[in-house]
Design an enzyme around this catalytic site. Structure first.
Site, PDB file in Angstrom:
ATOM      1  N   GLY A   8       0.869  -1.214   0.010  1.00  0.00           N
ATOM      2  CA  GLY A   8      -0.089   0.072  -0.016  1.00  0.00           C
ATOM      3  C   GLY A   8       0.814   1.232  -0.096  1.00  0.00           C
ATOM      4  O   GLY A   8       1.499   1.520   1.122  1.00  0.00           O
ATOM      5  N   GLY A  10       0.110   4.382  -0.261  1.00  0.00           N
ATOM      6  CA  GLY A  10      -0.516   5.665  -0.291  1.00  0.00           C
ATOM      7  C   GLY A  10      -0.108   6.443   0.810  1.00  0.00           C
ATOM      8  O   GLY A  10       1.308   6.249   1.134  1.00  0.00           O
ATOM      9  N   GLY A  13       1.674   4.290   3.883  1.00  0.00           N
ATOM     10  CA  GLY A  13       2.635   3.327   3.533  1.00  0.00           C
ATOM     11  C   GLY A  13       3.934   4.226   2.774  1.00  0.00           C
ATOM     12  O   GLY A  13       4.884   3.652   3.397  1.00  0.00           O
ATOM     13  N   VAL A 119      -1.877  -2.592   9.520  1.00  0.00           N
ATOM     14  CA  VAL A 119      -2.191  -1.201   9.868  1.00  0.00           C
ATOM     15  C   VAL A 119      -3.559  -1.115   9.418  1.00  0.00           C
ATOM     16  O   VAL A 119      -4.446  -0.016   9.765  1.00  0.00           O
ATOM     17  CB  VAL A 119      -1.279  -0.321   9.230  1.00  0.00           C
ATOM     18  N   SER A 120      -4.116  -1.697   8.398  1.00  0.00           N
ATOM     19  CA  SER A 120      -5.433  -1.813   7.539  1.00  0.00           C
ATOM     20  C   SER A 120      -6.387  -1.494   8.609  1.00  0.00           C
ATOM     21  O   SER A 120      -6.256  -2.414   9.628  1.00  0.00           O
ATOM     22  CB  SER A 120      -5.679  -2.933   6.559  1.00  0.00           C
ATOM     23  N   ASN A 121      -7.407  -1.038   8.524  1.00  0.00           N
ATOM     24  CA  ASN A 121      -8.604  -0.810   9.271  1.00  0.00           C
ATOM     25  C   ASN A 121      -9.793  -1.751   8.894  1.00  0.00           C
ATOM     26  O   ASN A 121      -9.918  -2.010   7.677  1.00  0.00           O
ATOM     27  CB  ASN A 121      -9.025   0.620   9.474  1.00  0.00           C
ATOM     28  N   HIS A 179      -8.536  -0.436  18.798  1.00  0.00           N
ATOM     29  CA  HIS A 179      -8.109   0.793  17.974  1.00  0.00           C
ATOM     30  C   HIS A 179      -9.184   1.688  17.642  1.00  0.00           C
ATOM     31  O   HIS A 179      -9.630   1.376  16.279  1.00  0.00           O
ATOM     32  CB  HIS A 179      -7.070   0.438  17.060  1.00  0.00           C
TER      33      HIS A 179
END
Length: 311
Positions: A8, A10, A13, A119-121, A179
């Site tokens: 990723g 973005g 990242g 890290v992705s939600n 989180h």
């Protein structure tokens, strides 16, 4: 030769890649993205800062070629879409679960010894999904870490330093639990200023305000920026990656799989852990107050509810 892959390219990242390179945490960073040429462009832009910043880390980019990520020591997953107006949380989980499942499976296939940092939600649920994938592939649970606590704790220290008018570098404080705006638990009772409880310097009302501001830290920035933050998340990723690669044995609140610890089983949620070579090495048992225990149980219940959308 230490190698880190960031999936990723973005804002989050690429910022993580930038911080990792400037701190020379790894010898090589590979940026991977599904968008044609995007990761290559980000990598080239970052490499053109090398002579200006004085680092020797090599940064390369690739459009979805997982072979270029082979034999990575750490894989960071930032892939996924943000929640959009009108989209339910279940829909977000469904879409991002498909993305995360694909990238994690592909990445671990060529780097089976890597530590994977999610890290992705929604981060807790995506970490739990990754744990399940890793388990199916015979990969130790200690190689799966969700990066939420490092970021939330940095926001907690920022708010404490702001409230006290002191350097946040002298503040110790951590956030556990899920989180999310309603699930994280800033441990105000245990926060210190150079070893002295912060409660000696600010009153209970101010501490409660710090707690509330910490919990909506991400939403506050999204409201100001119109999108998610990236500088602090990128730096938090680097903190975790550096602790792994340099075997620092740092205590960093992280989302990991619990099997009875803190009274919870079969869940990934934020607790203080020792991070070093091979991922998380040990869960630290903090003696929570009755109020904190109740908050943690409520947080775990909310995370479990979200995890139901995976089935």
């Amino acid at each position: 030769m230490m190698k880190v892959t960031v999936i990723g390219a973005g804002a989050v990242g690429s910022t993580a890649a930038d911080v990792i390179a400037r701190r020379e945490v790894a010898d090589e960073v590979v940026l991977l993205d599904i968008k044609e040429g995007y990761a290559e462009g980000k990598a080239m832009d970052l490499m053109q800062t090398s002579s200006l910043e004085g680092f020797d880390t090599t940064i390369t980019g690739s459009t979805n070629d997982y072979e270029k990520t082979a034999k990575s020591d750490v894989i960071v997953v930032t892939s996924g879409i943000p929640r959009k107006p009108g989209m339910t949380r279940e829909e977000l989980i469904g879409i991002n679960a498909g993305i995360v499942r694909t990238v994690v499976t592909n990445a671990l296939a060529v780097s089976p010894k890597a530590v994977i940092v999610i890290v992705s939600n929604p981060m807790d649920t995506m970490t739990y999904l990754t744990y399940q994938i890793a388990k199916e592939m015979g990969i130790n649970k200690k190689r799966v870490i969700g990066m939420g606590g490092a970021l939330d704790s940095s926001r907690f220290r920022y708010r404490l330093g702001e409230a006290m008018g002191v350097s946040q570098n002298d503040i110790s404080g951590m956030v556990i639990g899920g989180h999310g705006d309603t699930t994280m638990i800033p441990l105000t009772r245990l926060a210190t200023w150079n070893g002295i409880p912060v409660s000696r310097f600010i009153n209970a009302d101010s501490l409660e305000e710090v707690k509330q501001k910490t919990m909506v830290g991400g939403a506050t920035l999204t409201g100001l920026l119109g999108t998610s933050a990236w500088y602090a998340p990128g730096a938090a990723i680097c903190q975790v990656v550096e602790a792994i690669l340099r075997d620092e044995k740092k205590i960093i609140p992280s989302c990991v799989y619990l099997n009875g610890e803190y009274g919870q089983k079969d869940i990934c949620i934020g607790v203080p852990v020792v991070i070093g070579k091979g991922g998380w090495q040990k869960i630290i048992n903090v003696r929570l107050s009755n109020e904190e225990k109740a908050a943690f149980e409520a947080s775990a219940a909310a995370v479990r509810k979200m995890n139901e959308a995976l089935s």
